[in-house]
Scaffold this motif. Structure first.
Motif, PDB file in Angstrom:
ATOM      1  N   THR A  62       1.057  -1.057   0.166  1.00 49.36           N
ATOM      2  CA  THR A  62       0.101   0.134   0.498  1.00 49.36           C
ATOM      3  C   THR A  62       0.894   0.918  -0.088  1.00 49.36           C
ATOM      4  OG1 THR A  62      -2.153   1.105   1.014  1.00 49.36           O
ATOM      5  CG2 THR A  62      -0.377   0.256   2.928  1.00 49.36           C
ATOM      6  N   GLU A  91      -0.601  14.294   0.683  1.00 46.68           N
ATOM      7  CA  GLU A  91      -1.896  13.028  -0.734  1.00 46.68           C
ATOM      8  C   GLU A  91      -0.411  13.377  -1.795  1.00 46.68           C
ATOM      9  OE1 GLU A  91      -4.255  12.006  -1.176  1.00 46.68           O
ATOM     10  OE2 GLU A  91      -4.311  13.090   0.576  1.00 46.68           O
ATOM     11  N   GLY A 116      -6.428  -3.452  -8.249  1.00 50.64           N
ATOM     12  CA  GLY A 116      -8.684  -2.968  -8.357  1.00 50.64           C
ATOM     13  C   GLY A 116      -8.066  -1.881  -9.567  1.00 50.64           C
ATOM     14  N   ALA A 119     -10.275   2.116  -7.211  1.00 51.58           N
ATOM     15  CA  ALA A 119     -10.113   2.543  -6.030  1.00 51.58           C
ATOM     16  C   ALA A 119     -11.574   3.742  -6.057  1.00 51.58           C
ATOM     17  CB  ALA A 119      -9.310   3.832  -5.422  1.00 51.58           C
ATOM     18  N   ASP A 123     -12.240   6.961  -8.281  1.00 54.55           N
ATOM     19  CA  ASP A 123     -12.884   6.774  -8.731  1.00 54.55           C
ATOM     20  C   ASP A 123     -11.504   6.893 -10.148  1.00 54.55           C
ATOM     21  OD1 ASP A 123     -15.067   5.137  -8.200  1.00 54.55           O
ATOM     22  OD2 ASP A 123     -16.320   7.283  -7.608  1.00 54.55           O
ATOM     23  N   ALA A 124     -10.932   7.180 -10.464  1.00 53.13           N
ATOM     24  CA  ALA A 124      -9.793   7.809 -11.356  1.00 53.13           C
ATOM     25  C   ALA A 124      -9.546   6.514 -11.970  1.00 53.13           C
ATOM     26  CB  ALA A 124      -8.517   8.177 -10.825  1.00 53.13           C
ATOM     27  N   LEU A 215      -2.129  17.374 -10.455  1.00 55.86           N
ATOM     28  CA  LEU A 215      -3.694  17.925 -10.971  1.00 55.86           C
ATOM     29  C   LEU A 215      -3.424  18.159  -8.700  1.00 55.86           C
ATOM     30  CD1 LEU A 215      -6.037  15.797 -12.072  1.00 55.86           C
ATOM     31  CD2 LEU A 215      -4.317  16.877 -13.393  1.00 55.86           C
TER      32      LEU A 215
ATOM     33  N   ARG B 128     -14.424  17.026 -12.045  1.00 56.09           N
ATOM     34  CA  ARG B 128     -14.514  15.724 -11.889  1.00 56.09           C
ATOM     35  C   ARG B 128     -15.491  15.051 -11.476  1.00 56.09           C
ATOM     36  NH1 ARG B 128     -10.792  11.789  -9.761  1.00 56.09           N
ATOM     37  NH2 ARG B 128     -11.814  10.533 -11.168  1.00 56.09           N
TER      38      ARG B 128
HETATM   39  C1  LIG Z   1      -6.018  15.292   0.484  1.00 53.42           C
HETATM   40  C2  LIG Z   1      -5.814  14.789  -0.810  1.00 53.42           C
HETATM   41  C3  LIG Z   1      -5.335  15.375  -2.036  1.00 53.42           C
HETATM   42  C4  LIG Z   1      -5.705  14.814  -3.337  1.00 53.42           C
HETATM   43  N1  LIG Z   1      -5.854  15.183  -4.409  1.00 53.42           N
HETATM   44  C5  LIG Z   1      -5.820  14.633  -5.581  1.00 53.42           C
HETATM   45  C6  LIG Z   1      -6.150  15.941  -6.355  1.00 53.42           C
HETATM   46  O1  LIG Z   1      -6.373  16.769  -6.867  1.00 53.42           O
HETATM   47  N2  LIG Z   1      -6.341  14.958  -7.997  1.00 53.42           N
HETATM   48  C7  LIG Z   1      -6.050  13.695  -8.445  1.00 53.42           C
HETATM   49  O2  LIG Z   1      -6.815  13.606  -8.587  1.00 53.42           O
HETATM   50  N3  LIG Z   1      -5.867  12.789  -6.666  1.00 53.42           N
HETATM   51  C8  LIG Z   1      -5.919  13.470  -5.950  1.00 53.42           C
HETATM   52  N4  LIG Z   1      -5.913  12.666  -4.543  1.00 53.42           N
HETATM   53  C9  LIG Z   1      -6.027  10.806  -4.906  1.00 53.42           C
HETATM   54  C10 LIG Z   1      -4.674  10.664  -4.740  1.00 53.42           C
HETATM   55  O3  LIG Z   1      -4.387  10.584  -4.113  1.00 53.42           O
HETATM   56  C11 LIG Z   1      -5.468   9.067  -5.018  1.00 53.42           C
HETATM   57  O4  LIG Z   1      -6.692   9.005  -4.299  1.00 53.42           O
HETATM   58  C12 LIG Z   1      -4.681   7.685  -5.083  1.00 53.42           C
HETATM   59  O5  LIG Z   1      -2.948   8.668  -6.075  1.00 53.42           O
HETATM   60  C13 LIG Z   1      -5.138   6.746  -6.156  1.00 53.42           C
HETATM   61  O6  LIG Z   1      -5.843   6.790  -7.016  1.00 53.42           O
HETATM   62  P1  LIG Z   1      -7.349   6.345  -7.001  1.00 53.42           P
HETATM   63  O7  LIG Z   1      -7.329   5.979  -5.797  1.00 53.42           O
HETATM   64  O8  LIG Z   1      -8.642   7.141  -8.081  1.00 53.42           O
HETATM   65  O9  LIG Z   1      -7.034   5.324  -8.041  1.00 53.42           O
HETATM   66  P2  LIG Z   1      -7.567   4.231  -8.769  1.00 53.42           P
HETATM   67  O10 LIG Z   1      -6.226   4.833  -9.873  1.00 53.42           O
HETATM   68  O11 LIG Z   1      -8.955   4.696  -9.229  1.00 53.42           O
HETATM   69  O12 LIG Z   1      -7.201   2.755  -8.549  1.00 53.42           O
HETATM   70  C14 LIG Z   1      -6.901   1.937  -8.438  1.00 53.42           C
HETATM   71  C15 LIG Z   1      -6.213   0.598  -7.693  1.00 53.42           C
HETATM   72  O13 LIG Z   1      -5.051   1.348  -7.485  1.00 53.42           O
HETATM   73  C16 LIG Z   1      -4.326   0.847  -6.568  1.00 53.42           C
HETATM   74  N5  LIG Z   1      -4.114   1.890  -5.712  1.00 53.42           N
HETATM   75  C17 LIG Z   1      -4.069   3.274  -6.051  1.00 53.42           C
HETATM   76  N6  LIG Z   1      -3.746   4.068  -4.876  1.00 53.42           N
HETATM   77  C18 LIG Z   1      -2.788   3.057  -4.228  1.00 53.42           C
HETATM   78  C19 LIG Z   1      -2.375   3.213  -2.963  1.00 53.42           C
HETATM   79  N7  LIG Z   1      -2.807   4.491  -2.565  1.00 53.42           N
HETATM   80  N8  LIG Z   1      -1.862   2.551  -2.287  1.00 53.42           N
HETATM   81  C20 LIG Z   1      -1.619   0.935  -2.840  1.00 53.42           C
HETATM   82  N9  LIG Z   1      -3.013   0.902  -3.520  1.00 53.42           N
HETATM   83  C21 LIG Z   1      -3.477   1.954  -4.386  1.00 53.42           C
HETATM   84  C22 LIG Z   1      -5.567   0.195  -6.200  1.00 53.42           C
HETATM   85  O14 LIG Z   1      -5.081  -1.722  -6.341  1.00 53.42           O
HETATM   86  C23 LIG Z   1      -7.062   0.784  -6.519  1.00 53.42           C
HETATM   87  O15 LIG Z   1      -7.324  -0.079  -6.415  1.00 53.42           O
HETATM   88  C24 LIG Z   1      -6.048  12.943  -3.493  1.00 53.42           C
HETATM   89  C25 LIG Z   1      -5.981  12.159  -1.989  1.00 53.42           C
HETATM   90  C26 LIG Z   1      -5.717  13.067  -1.230  1.00 53.42           C
HETATM   91  C27 LIG Z   1      -5.580  11.736   0.163  1.00 53.42           C
END
Ligand SMILES: Cc1cc2nc3c(=O)[nH]c(=O)nc-3n(C[C@@H](O)[C@H](O)[C@H](O)COP(=O)(O)OP(=O)(O)OC[C@H]3O[C@@H](n4cnc5c(N)ncnc54)[C@H](O)[C@@H]3O)c2cc1C
Ligand SMILES: Cc1cc2nc3c(=O)[nH]c(=O)nc-3n(C[C@H](O)[C@H](O)[C@H](O)COP(=O)(O)OP(=O)(O)OC[C@H]3O[C@@H](n4cnc5c(N)ncnc54)[C@H](O)[C@@H]3O)c2cc1C
Lengths: 248, 314
Positions: A62, A91, A116, A119, A123-124, A215, B128
């Protein structure tokens, strides 16, 4: 064959999200968190492959702060043999997460990586694909069936048109869809055993990764509210209303 | 000024109907809009793209195997074209294929992807959805080296027909395509019904239908209304209908004029797929079902009695 599984800590899917009044994000403090449901499916798939003798070791990984340790313990209870915690307190965005995950994959010499498909917080739906790109490896996203045999993976994918089948040479990256499997119910002895399994902590710097700014979040807002409509008592009343509006 | 590359996704010789919406999103960003068609033989698809209003040029990259749209093969071609063409934006439809190949492009360009744009504020600022659409995040993306984004199709109208067709240019790109991944097959559901994502009316059934045989009353109502057919995850998981019919956070996001939720409770993950529906009708035997909180018209009762009656009277 080693398999890597990523697990992300997210707000539980049953929680009703509240946007902070100042628009700086959503309320996360004091809110129930769980393992991203798609990551539980990823864990389950790796464990089933180990039970079939196709995978010899499962490493959970993680990227996140101190609290993500709980998430890793859940993965260890599922059946991961050990875990890697890439500790970051600020972050991070998917590309940085992907760079860290790719570095761990390479360092471990794993051949399969389950993530996954998305997430449920951000939802990226991009991290797995980014890991694959960074490592120049095959990817099969949105998997609903996985067969591993003879150095190859045959994966059925849920796509808009129906079900697509891809074949790739290992090593490779698979992202899980909901219907790949039904994750097992964790039993107390497994949860107890998980407490003794090793978790290695590393930093981004240890992995040679520098966070990408990416971003900027400007603000978080509530979606436009749908107002509650009317209750009709009979089909006739419904048909009349829809016809009056020219909808049927 | 922006120079925007729209990926002209296609299947069976037809441009994806979402591309007209992506072009409209590109118009909101503003700039020169080029559509790139990657195909075995892209001539027919290119002609369809050239007929869209707002498109300045269509680029065709023919290569055996491109029709399969394998992400690891398409992505390096898009990366090469983005760099050689000096594009400021690369946009794809937020379909399962766009979601598959575009993050690979973003990672290779070293940028964060903006997933599921639902509104354009400027060339660099977008809205988004996050948390299944329960919050809307406004982001500012760095302009350099490029902005890579998928477009949430339910949020944009389609662009119209162009007064005159845009020029079509055949090009080749300098990309190394790995041989490690092979397309095997596609089991597509062939249906005479309107396509779920572009249908003006959609009738969806949930777990309450109880079996695939019972689901026939949903198809039958849909046919009467010339509607597409959708389903909740529970109905798909239970095997009543195939996966491509799932509506919701992890299924299809749709925006029909009229949506019927029949025997569907209204879980947030399902609602995430219908937030942009103009009018929602719910039929459910439980007056407390959450679906009634978002329905424009709610009818409480047994669907097995009400749906056939509705079909007869509609
Ligand atoms: C305070 C804060 C500000 C943020 N600002 C932004 C922003 O401005 N723009 C933006 O796009 N995102 C932002 N994020 C989100 C960023 O942290 C994402 O949550 C993270 O990098 C992964 O994106 P996702 O969960 O949408 O990934 P997805 O691609 O939806 O995840 C798919 C899979 O990837 C794996 N995965 C993803 N992240 C992790 C992890 N950290 N550890 C282990 N497995 C992982 C998991 O298996 C997950 O199921 C922010 C988060 C925080 C806490
Ligand atoms: C990560 C994640 C992602 C998900 N993604 C999706 C998604 O994309 N799409 C989706 O739909 N779900 C999704 N879900 C599942 C979602 O949480 C719900 O479980 C699902 O939507 C429930 O489906 P349902 O409404 O058909 O079933 P139920 O919740 O069981 O509802 C059935 C309804 O039918 C009514 N009913 C029963 N009998 C009758 C009758 N005879 N006449 C009239 N009404 C009757 C009941 O009152 C009830 O309200 C997801 C869940 C998770 C955890």
């Amino acid at each position: 064959m080693k398999a890597l599984v990523s697990v992300k800590r997210v707000i539980d899917y049953n929680v009703r999200i509240q946007v902070k009044p100042d628009g700086s994000g959503v309320v996360v403090d004091g809110v129930k968190h769980s393992v991203n449901p798609f990551d539980e499916i990823a864990m389950e798939e790796a464990v089933r492959l180990k039970e079939k003798g196709k995978v010899t070791e499962i490493i959970a990984v993680t990227v996140g702060g101190q609290k993500c340790e709980e998430t890793l313990r859940t993965a260890l209870a599922f059946g991961a043999d050990r875990a890697v915690h890439v500790k970051v307190d600020e972050e991070i965005q998917p590309l940085t997460a992907a760079m860290a995950l790719a570095a761990v994959f390479k360092k471990e010499g794993a051949e399969l990586f389950f993530l996954g498909k998305q997430a449920i917080d951000d939802d990226a739906a991009q991290t797995g694909q980014m890991v694959a790109a960074l490592l120049d490896l095959p990817q099969a996203t949105f998997a609903s069936k996985v067969d591993i045999d003879g150095g190859k993976a045959v994966v059925t994918r849920e796509v808009d048109a129906g079900l697509e089948t891809l074949e790739f040479d290992l090593p490779g990256i698979i992202t899980t869809d909901l219907r790949l499997n039904e994750p097992r119910y964790l039993k107390l002895p497994d949860i107890m055993k998980a407490k003794k399994k090793p978790i290695e902590t590393v930093s981004l710097a240890d992995l040679g990764v520098t966070a990408i700014a990416g971003l900027k979040s400007v603000k978080t807002a509530n979606p436009p509210k749908r107002s509650k409509g009317v209750m009709v008592k009979t089909v006739d009343e419904l048909v009349t209303a829809l016809k009056a509006k020219g909808l049927i | 000024m922006s120079k925007i590359l729209v990926i002209g996704q296609h299947a069976d010789g037809k441009l994806n109907s979402g591309i007209a919406k992506v072009v409209n999103a590109a118009k909101a960003i503003g700039g020169d809009i080029h559509v790139a068609v990657f195909a075995n033989d892209g001539a027919a698809v290119a002609a369809q793209a050239a007929a869209l209003d707002g498109v300045a040029k269509v680029l065709v990259v023919d290569r055996a195997g491109n029709d399969d749209y394998v992400a690891s093969a398409i992505a390096p071609q898009i990366v090469a074209l983005t760099q050689s063409g000096g594009y400021s934006h690369v946009l794809a439809a937020g379909t399962t294929s766009g979601k598959d190949f575009l993050p690979r492009v973003a990672a290779k360009l070293g940028v964060q992807q903006v997933s599921d744009i639902m509104a354009v504020h400027s060339a660099t600022s977008f809205d988004r959805p996050i948390y299944a659409g329960n919050a809307i995040l406004t982001v500012e993306a760095p302009a350099a080296p490029a902005i890579v984004a998928t477009i949430r199709l339910a949020s944009f109208q389609a662009t119209g027909a162009a007064a005159a067709a845009a020029p079509i240019e055949k090009i080749s790109v300098d990309a190394v395509i790995p041989g490690h991944t092979r397309f095997v097959s596609l089991a597509a559901q062939k249906s005479e019904r309107p396509e779920l994502q572009s249908a003006t009316r959609v009738v969806s059934g949930g777990r309450a239908l109880g079996s695939s045989e019972n689901f026939s009353i949903i198809y039958s109502l849909a046919d009467k209304l010339k509607a597409g057919v959708g389903a909740s995850r529970a109905a798909v998981d239970s095997g009543y209908v195939p996966n491509d019919m799932q509506v919701g956070q992890t299924g299809k996001i749709i925006a029909p004029e009229l949506y019927f939720a029949i025997g569907i409770s209204g879980a947030i993950q399902h609602l995430a797929g219908i937030k942009d529906a103009r009018t929602i009708v719910a039929i459910n035997k439980d007056p407390e079902a959450p679906i009634f909180e978002v329905a424009d018209y709610g009818l409480v009762g047994d669907l097995f009695a009400l749906v056939p009656e509705l079909e007869a009277k509609a």
